[in-house]
Design a protein around this motif. Structure first.
Motif, PDB file in Angstrom:
ATOM      1  N   LEU A  14      92.505 -20.730  31.583  1.00  0.00           N
ATOM      2  CA  LEU A  14      93.409 -19.972  30.732  1.00  0.00           C
ATOM      3  C   LEU A  14      93.153 -20.306  29.260  1.00  0.00           C
ATOM      4  O   LEU A  14      93.098 -19.418  28.408  1.00  0.00           O
ATOM      5  CB  LEU A  14      94.872 -20.271  31.090  1.00  0.00           C
ATOM      6  CG  LEU A  14      95.931 -19.589  30.220  1.00  0.00           C
ATOM      7  CD1 LEU A  14      95.829 -18.079  30.344  1.00  0.00           C
ATOM      8  CD2 LEU A  14      97.317 -20.068  30.613  1.00  0.00           C
ATOM      9  N   LYS A  15      92.950 -21.578  28.973  1.00  0.00           N
ATOM     10  CA  LYS A  15      92.709 -22.022  27.591  1.00  0.00           C
ATOM     11  C   LYS A  15      91.437 -21.367  27.042  1.00  0.00           C
ATOM     12  O   LYS A  15      91.413 -20.874  25.910  1.00  0.00           O
ATOM     13  CB  LYS A  15      92.601 -23.545  27.553  1.00  0.00           C
ATOM     14  CG  LYS A  15      92.531 -24.124  26.171  1.00  0.00           C
ATOM     15  CD  LYS A  15      92.567 -25.652  26.258  1.00  0.00           C
ATOM     16  CE  LYS A  15      92.581 -26.285  24.902  1.00  0.00           C
ATOM     17  NZ  LYS A  15      92.689 -27.735  24.968  1.00  0.00           N
ATOM     18  N   LYS A  16      90.380 -21.335  27.848  1.00  0.00           N
ATOM     19  CA  LYS A  16      89.121 -20.729  27.422  1.00  0.00           C
ATOM     20  C   LYS A  16      89.305 -19.227  27.161  1.00  0.00           C
ATOM     21  O   LYS A  16      88.818 -18.708  26.155  1.00  0.00           O
ATOM     22  CB  LYS A  16      88.045 -20.959  28.491  1.00  0.00           C
ATOM     23  CG  LYS A  16      86.685 -20.439  28.101  1.00  0.00           C
ATOM     24  CD  LYS A  16      85.661 -20.742  29.156  1.00  0.00           C
ATOM     25  CE  LYS A  16      84.305 -20.189  28.776  1.00  0.00           C
ATOM     26  NZ  LYS A  16      83.293 -20.443  29.795  1.00  0.00           N
ATOM     27  N   ALA A  17      90.021 -18.549  28.035  1.00  0.00           N
ATOM     28  CA  ALA A  17      90.263 -17.115  27.869  1.00  0.00           C
ATOM     29  C   ALA A  17      91.076 -16.840  26.606  1.00  0.00           C
ATOM     30  O   ALA A  17      90.797 -15.874  25.877  1.00  0.00           O
ATOM     31  CB  ALA A  17      90.992 -16.558  29.088  1.00  0.00           C
ATOM     32  N   ILE A  18      92.028 -17.700  26.297  1.00  0.00           N
ATOM     33  CA  ILE A  18      92.852 -17.525  25.096  1.00  0.00           C
ATOM     34  C   ILE A  18      92.012 -17.742  23.839  1.00  0.00           C
ATOM     35  O   ILE A  18      92.120 -16.983  22.872  1.00  0.00           O
ATOM     36  CB  ILE A  18      94.090 -18.454  25.137  1.00  0.00           C
ATOM     37  CG1 ILE A  18      95.077 -17.900  26.172  1.00  0.00           C
ATOM     38  CG2 ILE A  18      94.734 -18.578  23.771  1.00  0.00           C
ATOM     39  CD1 ILE A  18      96.270 -18.773  26.445  1.00  0.00           C
TER      40      ILE A  18
END
Length: 153
Positions: free
Chosen positions: A2-6
């Motif tokens: 999720l962090k990478k996608a954000i």
């Protein structure tokens, strides 16, 4: 995940915006401090997350000494690139002792055979900058008036 996608989404948003008047150009996200609880938008199904983050920005400020690459030569001056800023104008009036030499590949030359031509790196001082809201971009006017300013390559 999720962090990478954000982070990817943040950088895509900043690339589309180009620059902001107060902060300049967004170059990189350095840290994501906090990702809040996601909220689903009713009509689209998108999920919005409040995010606190730190990033690296670039903004030209009056009085700064910077270096740029000449990318366009005109009779009355040259345009330089410095970082993400491409509309940096150096007027022939702010290039003491340099004369315009026309031709297929025009350039400016002074008495000491120093040349300002396409592709040359020039050290300059920023006189003023302006944010153009319609283009989401900055413009700057610069000078070679000062010590150790001029072509360096």
């Amino acid at each position: 995940m999720l962090k990478k996608a954000i982070i990817i989404h943040l950088m895509d948003d900043f690339a589309a915006k180009k620059a902001m008047k107060d902060l300049g150009y967004f170059l990189a996200v350095t840290t994501v401090e906090r990702i809040g609880e996601g909220k689903v938008r009713q009509h689209t199904g998108d999920v919005l997350f409040p995010v606190d983050f730190s990033c690296i920005t670039f903004k030209i400020l009056p009085g700064e000494i910077l270096e740029g690459v000449v990318h366009k030569i005109l009779k009355h001056g040259v345009f330089l690139r410095c970082g993400p800023t491409e509309k940096i104008y150096l007027s022939h009036q702010k290039m003491a002792d340099y004369q315009y030499v026309p031709g297929e590949n025009p350039f400016f030359r002074n008495d000491k055979s120093s040349k300002i031509e396409k592709g040359v790196i020039v050290r300059f001082v920023v006189i003023g900058e302006k944010y153009v809201e319609a283009e989401k971009d900055f413009q700057a006017v610069v000078s070679l008036e000062g010590d150790y300013l001029g072509p360096i390559s």
